[in-house]
Design a protein around this motif. Structure first.
Motif, PDB file in Angstrom:
ATOM      1  N   ALA A  83      46.171  26.541  51.368  1.00 47.07           N
ATOM      2  CA  ALA A  83      45.378  27.365  52.286  1.00 47.07           C
ATOM      3  C   ALA A  83      44.040  26.707  52.580  1.00 47.07           C
ATOM      4  O   ALA A  83      43.572  26.710  53.731  1.00 47.07           O
ATOM      5  CB  ALA A  83      45.181  28.755  51.695  1.00 47.07           C
ATOM      6  N   ALA A  84      43.417  26.125  51.567  1.00 41.63           N
ATOM      7  CA  ALA A  84      42.138  25.442  51.770  1.00 41.63           C
ATOM      8  C   ALA A  84      42.312  24.229  52.676  1.00 41.63           C
ATOM      9  O   ALA A  84      41.476  23.963  53.554  1.00 41.63           O
ATOM     10  CB  ALA A  84      41.554  25.026  50.426  1.00 41.63           C
ATOM     11  N   ALA A  85      43.388  23.477  52.490  1.00 45.28           N
ATOM     12  CA  ALA A  85      43.647  22.313  53.333  1.00 45.28           C
ATOM     13  C   ALA A  85      43.903  22.727  54.779  1.00 45.28           C
ATOM     14  O   ALA A  85      43.449  22.058  55.711  1.00 45.28           O
ATOM     15  CB  ALA A  85      44.820  21.517  52.793  1.00 45.28           C
ATOM     16  N   ALA A  86      44.630  23.822  54.981  1.00 41.55           N
ATOM     17  CA  ALA A  86      44.883  24.307  56.344  1.00 41.55           C
ATOM     18  C   ALA A  86      43.569  24.680  57.022  1.00 41.55           C
ATOM     19  O   ALA A  86      43.358  24.347  58.204  1.00 41.55           O
ATOM     20  CB  ALA A  86      45.825  25.502  56.309  1.00 41.55           C
ATOM     21  N   ALA A  87      42.677  25.351  56.294  1.00 46.27           N
ATOM     22  CA  ALA A  87      41.375  25.711  56.862  1.00 46.27           C
ATOM     23  C   ALA A  87      40.546  24.464  57.144  1.00 46.27           C
ATOM     24  O   ALA A  87      39.855  24.376  58.181  1.00 46.27           O
ATOM     25  CB  ALA A  87      40.633  26.642  55.905  1.00 46.27           C
ATOM     26  N   GLY A  88      40.617  23.471  56.263  1.00 43.31           N
ATOM     27  CA  GLY A  88      39.888  22.221  56.472  1.00 43.31           C
ATOM     28  C   GLY A  88      40.401  21.458  57.683  1.00 43.31           C
ATOM     29  O   GLY A  88      39.604  20.888  58.448  1.00 43.31           O
ATOM     30  N   LEU A  89      41.695  21.432  57.886  1.00 41.70           N
ATOM     31  CA  LEU A  89      42.253  20.755  59.059  1.00 41.70           C
ATOM     32  C   LEU A  89      41.864  21.462  60.350  1.00 41.70           C
ATOM     33  O   LEU A  89      41.578  20.809  61.363  1.00 41.70           O
ATOM     34  CB  LEU A  89      43.777  20.654  58.941  1.00 41.70           C
ATOM     35  N   GLU A  90      41.853  22.776  60.331  1.00 45.56           N
ATOM     36  CA  GLU A  90      41.438  23.521  61.528  1.00 45.56           C
ATOM     37  C   GLU A  90      39.976  23.243  61.859  1.00 45.56           C
ATOM     38  O   GLU A  90      39.610  23.122  63.033  1.00 45.56           O
ATOM     39  CB  GLU A  90      41.663  25.020  61.327  1.00 45.56           C
ATOM     40  N   SER A  91      39.129  23.147  60.842  1.00 47.50           N
ATOM     41  CA  SER A  91      37.703  22.896  61.113  1.00 47.50           C
ATOM     42  C   SER A  91      37.460  21.453  61.556  1.00 47.50           C
ATOM     43  O   SER A  91      36.496  21.185  62.280  1.00 47.50           O
ATOM     44  CB  SER A  91      36.860  23.217  59.879  1.00 47.50           C
ATOM     45  N   ALA A  92      38.317  20.516  61.149  1.00 46.34           N
ATOM     46  CA  ALA A  92      38.152  19.105  61.516  1.00 46.34           C
ATOM     47  C   ALA A  92      38.951  18.724  62.757  1.00 46.34           C
ATOM     48  O   ALA A  92      38.980  17.551  63.137  1.00 46.34           O
ATOM     49  CB  ALA A  92      38.574  18.226  60.344  1.00 46.34           C
ATOM     50  N   LYS A  93      39.563  19.696  63.401  1.00 47.88           N
ATOM     51  CA  LYS A  93      40.436  19.421  64.541  1.00 47.88           C
ATOM     52  C   LYS A  93      39.714  18.680  65.660  1.00 47.88           C
ATOM     53  O   LYS A  93      40.243  17.734  66.247  1.00 47.88           O
ATOM     54  CB  LYS A  93      41.010  20.729  65.074  1.00 47.88           C
ATOM     55  N   GLY A  94      38.495  19.063  65.981  1.00 47.16           N
ATOM     56  CA  GLY A  94      37.736  18.422  67.060  1.00 47.16           C
ATOM     57  C   GLY A  94      37.411  16.977  66.753  1.00 47.16           C
ATOM     58  O   GLY A  94      37.539  16.095  67.616  1.00 47.16           O
ATOM     59  N   VAL A  95      36.981  16.690  65.531  1.00 46.62           N
ATOM     60  CA  VAL A  95      36.661  15.322  65.133  1.00 46.62           C
ATOM     61  C   VAL A  95      37.915  14.457  65.178  1.00 46.62           C
ATOM     62  O   VAL A  95      37.877  13.311  65.656  1.00 46.62           O
ATOM     63  CB  VAL A  95      36.033  15.313  63.713  1.00 46.62           C
TER      64      VAL A  95
END
Length: 164
Positions: free
Chosen positions: A63-75
């Motif tokens: 779950a933490a990795a999924a949230a991290g990927l969503e937040s880094a999507k733009g970069v």
């Protein structure tokens, strides 16, 4: 519509760029070394890309990795755009890969089947055949096949009851 070869090349490029950026460029502790990019698929019009990933760890880390990927999507999309050099950079969608879960379920089923086979082998270890070891009819000493229903030893009787 782009051809399939171009979509495949772009998908491979996206997979490599995202994996490198996650390893070296993103400083989010949720993404660390736990995330592995397994596959990437691009639509035929090259507008959308689906990135499949796996996470080594428990459900909380997933779950933490999924949230991290969503937040880094733009970069990550910016890095893909710089590397790809296409007119329109595809939007990225991250999907947790179900392959490890499916493999684990199949392994569990195979373990149960092995245990069941061992139990059947154990039960049948001292058992004998129901109809004898060889259930097929054998020829008599005379070479004729025994006929159990008439008791004639294989000789057929005609309409009058005379043996032929």
């Amino acid at each position: 519509m782009a051809d399939n070869a171009r979509a495949k090349r772009l998908a491979d490029l996206i997979r490599e760029v995202v994996a490198q950026k996650l390893q070296r460029g993103i400083k989010d502790p949720r993404l660390g070394t736990h995330v592995t990019i397994t596959d990437t698929r691009v639509t035929g019009d090259l507008r959308e890309a689906t990135v499949f990933y796996t996470v080594y760890g428990d459900d909380e880390e997933r779950a933490a990795a999924a949230a991290g990927l969503e937040s880094a999507k733009g970069v990550l999309r910016s890095a893909v755009g710089q590397a790809a050099g296409v007119k329109f950079t595809p939007t990225l969608t991250f999907v947790a890969d179900a392959l490890p879960d499916n493999a684990r379920a199949i392994e569990d089923l195979l373990d149960r089947a092995r245990a069941s086979d061992a139990k059947v082998r154990e039960v049948s270890a001292g058992a004998e055949f129901a109809g004898g070891a060889d259930p097929y009819r054998k020829a008599d000493e005379d070479g004729e096949e025994a006929d159990e229903s008439t008791g004639t030893g294989g000789a057929a009787a005609d309409k009058d009851g005379d043996a032929s």
